[in-house]
Design an enzyme around this catalytic site. Structure first.
Site, mmCIF file in Angstrom:
data_model
loop_
_atom_site.group_PDB
_atom_site.id
_atom_site.type_symbol
_atom_site.label_atom_id
_atom_site.label_comp_id
_atom_site.label_asym_id
_atom_site.label_seq_id
_atom_site.Cartn_x
_atom_site.Cartn_y
_atom_site.Cartn_z
ATOM 1 N N LYS A 180 0.929 -1.152 0.181
ATOM 2 C CA LYS A 180 0.063 -0.041 -0.198
ATOM 3 C C LYS A 180 0.850 1.252 0.021
ATOM 4 O O LYS A 180 1.281 1.753 1.012
ATOM 5 C CB LYS A 180 -0.845 -0.044 1.268
ATOM 6 C CG LYS A 180 -2.107 0.962 1.026
ATOM 7 C CD LYS A 180 -2.019 2.384 0.933
ATOM 8 C CE LYS A 180 -1.444 3.145 2.159
ATOM 9 N NZ LYS A 180 -0.960 4.470 1.701
ATOM 10 N N SER A 233 6.068 8.858 8.796
ATOM 11 C CA SER A 233 6.210 9.874 9.631
ATOM 12 C C SER A 233 6.229 9.204 11.190
ATOM 13 O O SER A 233 5.545 8.041 11.288
ATOM 14 C CB SER A 233 5.279 11.000 9.806
ATOM 15 O OG SER A 233 4.062 10.399 9.932
ATOM 16 N N CYS A 288 14.324 11.529 4.744
ATOM 17 C CA CYS A 288 14.699 11.184 6.189
ATOM 18 C C CYS A 288 15.913 11.234 6.625
ATOM 19 O O CYS A 288 16.390 11.329 7.513
ATOM 20 C CB CYS A 288 13.886 9.792 6.290
ATOM 21 S SG CYS A 288 15.228 8.498 5.799
HETATM 22 P P1 NAD Z 1 3.229 9.593 6.303
HETATM 23 O O1 NAD Z 1 3.340 9.220 7.574
HETATM 24 O O2 NAD Z 1 2.089 10.570 6.378
HETATM 25 O O3 NAD Z 1 2.565 8.271 5.404
HETATM 26 C C1 NAD Z 1 3.137 7.211 5.245
HETATM 27 C C2 NAD Z 1 2.288 6.126 4.818
HETATM 28 O O4 NAD Z 1 1.134 5.920 5.913
HETATM 29 C C3 NAD Z 1 1.485 6.421 3.669
HETATM 30 O O5 NAD Z 1 1.239 5.146 2.831
HETATM 31 C C4 NAD Z 1 0.070 6.759 4.192
HETATM 32 O O6 NAD Z 1 -0.925 6.537 3.345
HETATM 33 C C5 NAD Z 1 0.007 6.106 5.404
HETATM 34 N N1 NAD Z 1 -0.663 6.883 6.554
HETATM 35 C C6 NAD Z 1 -0.780 8.281 6.667
HETATM 36 N N2 NAD Z 1 -1.297 8.735 7.863
HETATM 37 C C7 NAD Z 1 -1.981 7.428 8.403
HETATM 38 C C8 NAD Z 1 -2.716 7.202 9.676
HETATM 39 N N3 NAD Z 1 -3.028 7.929 10.438
HETATM 40 N N4 NAD Z 1 -2.752 5.740 9.658
HETATM 41 C C9 NAD Z 1 -2.555 4.788 8.750
HETATM 42 N N5 NAD Z 1 -1.694 4.973 7.707
HETATM 43 C C10 NAD Z 1 -1.605 6.380 7.422
HETATM 44 O O7 NAD Z 1 4.508 9.824 5.647
HETATM 45 P P2 NAD Z 1 4.901 10.562 4.228
HETATM 46 O O8 NAD Z 1 4.282 12.154 4.540
HETATM 47 O O9 NAD Z 1 4.249 9.899 3.146
HETATM 48 O O10 NAD Z 1 6.448 10.647 4.205
HETATM 49 C C11 NAD Z 1 7.140 11.437 4.937
HETATM 50 C C12 NAD Z 1 7.793 10.940 6.158
HETATM 51 O O11 NAD Z 1 8.306 9.836 6.214
HETATM 52 C C13 NAD Z 1 8.748 11.873 6.949
HETATM 53 O O12 NAD Z 1 8.519 11.820 8.396
HETATM 54 C C14 NAD Z 1 9.893 11.001 6.815
HETATM 55 O O13 NAD Z 1 11.080 11.321 7.782
HETATM 56 C C15 NAD Z 1 9.495 9.618 6.762
HETATM 57 N N6 NAD Z 1 10.438 8.806 6.090
HETATM 58 C C16 NAD Z 1 11.290 8.137 6.992
HETATM 59 C C17 NAD Z 1 12.255 7.000 6.318
HETATM 60 C C18 NAD Z 1 12.948 6.168 7.323
HETATM 61 O O14 NAD Z 1 13.732 5.383 6.736
HETATM 62 N N7 NAD Z 1 13.011 6.448 8.710
HETATM 63 C C19 NAD Z 1 12.102 7.252 5.082
HETATM 64 C C20 NAD Z 1 11.536 7.885 4.170
HETATM 65 C C21 NAD Z 1 10.365 8.655 4.908
#
Ligand code: NAD
Length: 488
Positions: A180, A233, A288
């Site tokens: 997903k 996140s 990230c």
């Molecule tokens: P996000 O957390 O908003 O979304 C990530 C995924 O979670 C998406 O598929 C989204 O549909 C789903 N999602 C969002 N809200 C949700 C909820 N309330 N309940 C269940 N699922 C939910 O993240 P983003 O904005 O797509 O990406 C950016 C974030 O990802 C930044 O915080 C970044 O630091 C992090 N990131 C971390 C790494 C790492 O290796 N630690 C790598 C890439 C990105």
């Protein structure tokens, strides 16, 4: 909203080897962040779609786990060849929906391909241990077996690479998968899975659904999903970890970051500045591993900031698809507003803008642009010093000694990545050893581990035990069994 792009399409699910376009679902849109053009409409999976995908994956698992690993990886070899052939096409799709520059997209696709290459080594990677005569006539061995249906939930910023941290390892181990991806960038993973379909993966081994929280929740609560890999996140990572673990599933949840770049006064300043520019403003800060807080130590600030400000002001911001552009737009207008809000907050809380990105956006463009920003004299209590911004904003926090820098880094609730720039082996060694961070660069601004090493942070940047890719992925996607035998 009307379609303005000739290639507008309704994104499909891929379930049991078929492309499906469900009707009557809620959904969203994909916008080219550099032009504002509508690229696609995405249907969001509901509980019944997820159930269908997971059941297809489960049925496929019963056969796939019996396929010898040497045959399983043949599909990945064919897939790698297809990815090599279509790198430029995949990178173009990536730039169009995510905004990163064409060169950056190609690098991301290359990193994604490396995941497949490493997963092709699964016959060696999955091997267990054995020892004969652990007691008289008694032999002992360990074997690794697949665990079942695995789910992957991925973020918007690396739509080609991050899904491939997961599923090539999972399926090479004999599992099946339901992905997903981020609903903001569904086109890149869709294209990547189209190529996988061409490579001849049996139906149901890989499944793709799109959607938001309801789709994720249905995966987290589905009894046939045995393992969940998440990248995104921190608040969502915490939620995924606690919910899936409470359901008895194996979980790895990689979260957000606030990465510090330490610069000693003995650093090679021109090379350091290039590394900082790439770390802080590459992919518009939407990484990230992006440097977010710059920590000059002692007398480093003067020469460092003079060069850095000059170079930052000269950065070319624009449509990442155009030649010569060094920094593209932010992914959505909402995200652009959020990051702009952090710049406004920085000014309101008393930080000194050396470069103000609001005055450095390309003229006459419709996209979600915000130029690079550098704030000086940022203090610990300021919002921009504490929160993940995930945009091209660099906060400078000056300290007197390396000990002060280590204390500053270690008080952060995050621990994803960091870097130190120095010509002193002693400083580098001490910093690498004492910082409470998962990934450390020494004169490297983006310390991104290669596919054959593990990838994850510490503290609020990671929830789980086994990290992404490398040998950790093999352990994550397999169950270990010990067999003791005696033959009479
Ligand atoms: P996000 O957390 O908003 O979304 C990530 C995924 O979670 C998406 O598929 C989204 O549909 C789903 N999602 C969002 N809200 C949700 C909820 N309330 N309940 C269940 N699922 C939910 O993240 P983003 O904005 O797509 O990406 C950016 C974030 O990802 C930044 O915080 C970044 O630091 C992090 N990131 C971390 C790494 C790492 O290796 N630690 C790598 C890439 C990105």
């Amino acid at each position: 909203m009307t379609a303005t792009d000739p290639t507008i399409s309704l994104v499909s699910f891929y379930i049991n080897g078929n492309w499906e376009r469900p009707v009557g679902r809620t959904g969203g849109t994909v916008i080219n962040p550099a032009t504002g053009a509508l690229l696609a409409e995405v249907p969001y999976a509901d509980e019944s779609d997820i159930d269908k995908a997971v059941r297809a994956a489960h049925e496929a698992f019963l056969k796939w786990r019996e396929v010898p690993v040497v045959e399983r990886v043949q599909v990945l070899y064919r897939y790698k060849a297809l990815l090599d052939k279509h790198t430029a096409d995949l990178a173009n799709v990536l730039t169009r929906e995510n905004g990163k520059t064409a060169d950056d997209s190609k690098l991301e696709v290359r990193r994604a391909i490396q995941m497949v290459e490493v997963a092709c080594g699964m016959p060696s990677l999955m091997m267990g241990d054995s020892l004969n005569d652990v007691a008289a006539g008694l032999d002992c061995k360990t074997i690794r077996q697949p665990i079942g249906v695995c789910a992957g939930i991925t973020p918007f910023n690396f739509p080609a690479m991050v899904p491939m941290w997961m599923w090539p390892f999972a399926i090479a181990c004999g599992n099946t998968f339901v992905l997903k991806p981020s609903e903001k960038v569904p086109l890149t993973p869709t294209f990547a899975i189209q190529l996988l379909h061409q490579a001849g993966l049996p139906p149901g081994v890989m499944n793709l659904v799109h959607g938001a929280k309801p789709a994720v929740d249905a995966l987290l609560h589905h009894p046939l999903v045995k393992a969940v890999s998440f990248v995104g996140s921190t608040p969502v990572a915490k939620y995924i970890y606690s919910t899936a673990a409470a359901e008895g599933k194996r979980v790895q949840a990689l979260g957000g970051a606030k990465n510090h770049l330490i610069v000693m006064d003995d650093a090679d300043m021109p090379k350091t500045v290039e590394a900082i520019i790439s770390s802080a403003f590459g992919a518009a800060g939407e990484r990230c591993l992006a440097g977010s807080v710059l920590v000059p130590v002692g007398d480093a600030a003067g020469p460092l900031l003079d060069l850095l400000v000059e170079r930052t002001k000269a950065l070319t911001v624009g449509n990442g698809a155009e030649a010569g552009v060094e920094m593209g737009p932010l992914v959505t207008s909402d995200h652009c507003k959020k990051v702009t809000g952090y710049v406004e907050k920085g000014v309101a809380e008393g930080a000194v803008p050396l470069v103000d990105g609001r005055q450095h956006t390309p003229a006459g463009k419709k996209g979600h642009f915000l130029g690079p920003t550098i704030f000086d004299h940022v203090t610990k209590d300021m919002t921009i010093a504490r929160e993940e911004i995930f945009g091209p904003v660099l906060s400078v926090m000056r300290v007197k000694t390396l000990d002060d820098a280590i204390a500053l880094v270690n008080q952060s609730p995050y621990g994803n990545a960091t870097a130190i720039f120095t010509s002193s082996g002693k400083s580098a060694r001490e910093y690498s050893s004492r910082c409470e961070v998962g990934m450390v660069g020494v004169n490297v601004g983006v310390a991104a581990p290669m596919a054959f090493f593990p990838f994850a942070g510490w503290k609020n940047s990671f929830f789980g035990d086994l990290h992404a890719h490398g040998k950790d992925a093999v352990a994550f996607y397999t169950e270990q069994k010990v067999i003791m035998s005696r033959w009479f």
